[in-house]
Design a protein around this motif. Structure first.
Motif, PDB file in Angstrom:
ATOM      1  N   GLY A 181       0.826  -1.204   0.000  1.00  0.00           N
ATOM      2  CA  GLY A 181       0.000   0.000   0.000  1.00  0.00           C
ATOM      3  C   GLY A 181       0.857   1.249   0.000  1.00  0.00           C
ATOM      4  O   GLY A 181       1.668   1.447   0.903  1.00  0.00           O
ATOM      5  N   ALA A 182       0.689   2.076  -1.040  1.00  0.00           N
ATOM      6  CA  ALA A 182       1.495   3.301  -1.166  1.00  0.00           C
ATOM      7  C   ALA A 182       0.658   4.535  -0.866  1.00  0.00           C
ATOM      8  O   ALA A 182       0.810   5.574  -1.503  1.00  0.00           O
ATOM      9  CB  ALA A 182       2.107   3.389  -2.567  1.00  0.00           C
ATOM     10  N   MET A 209       1.544   6.540  -6.730  1.00  0.00           N
ATOM     11  CA  MET A 209       1.342   6.728  -5.295  1.00  0.00           C
ATOM     12  C   MET A 209       0.903   8.168  -5.034  1.00  0.00           C
ATOM     13  O   MET A 209       1.233   9.083  -5.797  1.00  0.00           O
ATOM     14  CB  MET A 209       2.623   6.425  -4.527  1.00  0.00           C
ATOM     15  N   LEU A 210       0.151   8.356  -3.964  1.00  0.00           N
ATOM     16  CA  LEU A 210      -0.278   9.683  -3.523  1.00  0.00           C
ATOM     17  C   LEU A 210      -0.795  10.510  -4.697  1.00  0.00           C
ATOM     18  O   LEU A 210      -0.384  11.652  -4.921  1.00  0.00           O
ATOM     19  CB  LEU A 210       0.900  10.415  -2.846  1.00  0.00           C
ATOM     20  N   VAL A 218       5.379  14.564  -5.897  1.00  0.00           N
ATOM     21  CA  VAL A 218       5.441  13.117  -5.721  1.00  0.00           C
ATOM     22  C   VAL A 218       6.692  12.544  -6.380  1.00  0.00           C
ATOM     23  O   VAL A 218       7.352  11.656  -5.839  1.00  0.00           O
ATOM     24  CB  VAL A 218       4.168  12.434  -6.284  1.00  0.00           C
ATOM     25  N   GLU A 219       7.041  13.077  -7.563  1.00  0.00           N
ATOM     26  CA  GLU A 219       8.263  12.627  -8.245  1.00  0.00           C
ATOM     27  C   GLU A 219       9.502  12.932  -7.415  1.00  0.00           C
ATOM     28  O   GLU A 219      10.444  12.136  -7.356  1.00  0.00           O
ATOM     29  CB  GLU A 219       8.382  13.284  -9.626  1.00  0.00           C
ATOM     30  N   ALA A 220       9.496  14.099  -6.747  1.00  0.00           N
ATOM     31  CA  ALA A 220      10.623  14.476  -5.891  1.00  0.00           C
ATOM     32  C   ALA A 220      10.765  13.500  -4.727  1.00  0.00           C
ATOM     33  O   ALA A 220      11.867  13.071  -4.380  1.00  0.00           O
ATOM     34  CB  ALA A 220      10.445  15.909  -5.380  1.00  0.00           C
ATOM     35  N   LEU A 221       9.626  13.126  -4.131  1.00  0.00           N
ATOM     36  CA  LEU A 221       9.657  12.151  -3.031  1.00  0.00           C
ATOM     37  C   LEU A 221      10.132  10.788  -3.525  1.00  0.00           C
ATOM     38  O   LEU A 221      10.960  10.139  -2.877  1.00  0.00           O
ATOM     39  CB  LEU A 221       8.271  12.027  -2.399  1.00  0.00           C
TER      40      LEU A 221
END
Length: 467
Positions: A181-182, A209-210, A218-221
């Motif tokens: 689960g993301a 995700m998210l 989100v890409e940075a994370l």
């Protein structure tokens, strides 16, 4: 005359604020919950312990200092579960004391036990020893919260196969872990265990995700987590989890097999309503245990309210508190404006994510024109001082009236920083306020001015071409 003006079942953030708001209005209020769970899921297994654990991880691993002192920098080499839980236990203990004091100060009757309906005005409270006490109230608030959902096909032992509650009681930090689960909870724990050095594999049946967050954030994370050796398996479902003497084997529907010391399921949450005997009060819950409410948090029975996670989205401690207060005000005819549409979202991954307003994708889909202004922590003196080269702040601004349409932040202090944008948006301010404002230097808050100058320069260029 009934025993109480209002009876609240559940002592989490929503229940607490409902009881306190009623008491402030001079009403007789009672709160029902087990003595060892005062503060609810939020305090004992949810928000507070997980965020405290995050702080302990950041401190002990020295993760945020590695840009300054080198990638091998670590405050403590062999970090144990005892190291991590010492801080959590301290904070939880202090918070329980704070809550007890608040309830006592407001003369709220605290009843030790669990509550269930006998009828729409009557609740039976069963104490630890099995003793039952029957109480009546004019108004009742259901604030029982949720528990982690557990798929029937998975055999949980709370040692090697866990959910987000039992993960807090693990015996040692696993060298490898599969997180199923993301969502928010899954990604928060994935980043914590990755920071501790665990080899993490995240399995998510969706393709991303998210997905409610800004895509660039989100890409940075994702980039940052991959740098911590996190592996992502998107578009995959788990068909089985096998427990073996030397670890676990997660079998995916695609045929892939993932070996790890532990598995943590983060597959949503289930409302804690099965023990309430809702039918006796003329109520029911959906298959996820959630109770439907109207805009004033009234259930189908007008004098019974429900607040917090048990009513579903947004299921945040912050919004639950406001729901509890608004429900109590409505019950006793006190004017209340209710929750604003503008709500900040905070995700305590490492680094943090926080945002308010709409994303680029949402604005594009709605054909709303916008311009983007970005500030990166590495360009700020404060960013260099604290060693955060990854952080960023993004402003989405209307070129027509120059108002903020969205604020998105990634990095140290994101959940604090977001409230500057929150205040400007809530008061109907424009990006020009941020351009003209003087911010303390050096601070991360200065990122607002940098991003505001960036976006206004873009708007100026477009305006000049149009002249």
């Amino acid at each position: 005359m009934r025993d109480f003006d209002i009876l609240v079942i559940g002592s989490g953030p929503g229940g607490q604020k409902a009881a306190i708001a009623a008491a402030k209005l001079g009403r007789r209020a009672a709160l029902v919950d087990r003595a060892d769970r005062l503060g609810g899921v939020s305090l004992h297994t949810g928000t507070i312990p997980s965020k405290t654990l995050r702080e302990a991880v950041l401190y002990l691993t020295g993760l945020n200092q590695r840009d300054l002192y080198g990638q091998s920098y670590r405050l403590k080499e062999d970090i144990t579960v005892a190291d991590l839980t010492a801080r959590t236990q301290h904070v939880v203990g202090r918070e329980v004391d704070v809550i007890r004091n608040q309830l006592s100060r407001n003369r709220i009757t605290v009843l030790d036990g669990t509550g269930r309906f006998l009828d729409e005005h009557t609740v039976a409270v069963t104490g630890a020893g099995g003793h039952e006490r029957v109480l009546t109230a004019d108004h009742i608030v259901i604030a029982t919260g949720t528990r982690p959902a557990r798929p029937a096909s998975v055999e949980f032992d709370d040692r090697t196969v866990m959910d987000s509650d039992s993960v807090l009681d693990m015996e040692r930090v696993p060298r490898s872990m599969v997180i199923v689960g993301a969502g928010v909870i899954g990604m928060e724990y994935a980043s914590m265990f990755a920071a501790l050095g665990s080899r993490i594999t995240v399995v998510e049946q969706r393709d991303a995700m998210l997905d409610f967050c800004d895509a660039e954030i989100v890409e940075a994370l994702k980039y940052h987590l991959r740098d911590l050796a996190v592996t992502f398996r998107f578009g995959e479902t788990v068909s089985a989890v096998e427990r073996h003497e030397r670890g676990t084997l997660t079998v995916l529907a695609s045929g892939k097999k993932i070996a790890a010391e532990a598995v943590m399921y983060s597959a949503g949450r289930q409302g804690l309503t099965d023990g309430l005997d809702l039918d006796r009060a003329g109520l029911s819950a959906d298959k996820r245990g959630r109770i439907a409410v109207d805009g004033s948090y009234r259930t189908a029975v007008p004098h019974i309210y429900a607040v917090g996670d048990v009513i579903g989205f947004p299921a945040l401690a912050a919004t639950s508190m406001e729901q509890g207060r608004c429900a109590a005000y409505h019950a006793f005819g006190e004017p209340a404006r209710g929750l604003q549409d503008l709500q900040p979202i905070g995700i305590y991954t490492i680094p943090e994510i926080s945002f308010i307003g709409r994303t680029e994708d949402q604005l594009t889909e709605a054909s709303v024109p916008f311009e983007v202004g970005v500030s990166r922590y590495r360009e700020l003196a404060r960013g260099q001082i604290i060693g955060d080269a990854h952080g960023m702040l993004k402003l989405l601004v209307s070129p027509e009236d120059r108002k903020l349409l969205g604020v998105h932040c990634f990095g140290t202090g994101a959940t604090e920083l977001i409230h500057i944008g929150h205040a400007v948006m809530g008061c109907g301010g424009t990006v020009d306020y941020l351009v003209d404002a003087v911010f303390n230097y050096p601070t991360l808050a200065e990122s607002y001015k940098v991003a505001a100058l960036d976006v206004t320069n873009r708007i100026r260029q477009i305006d000049r071409l149009g002249d």
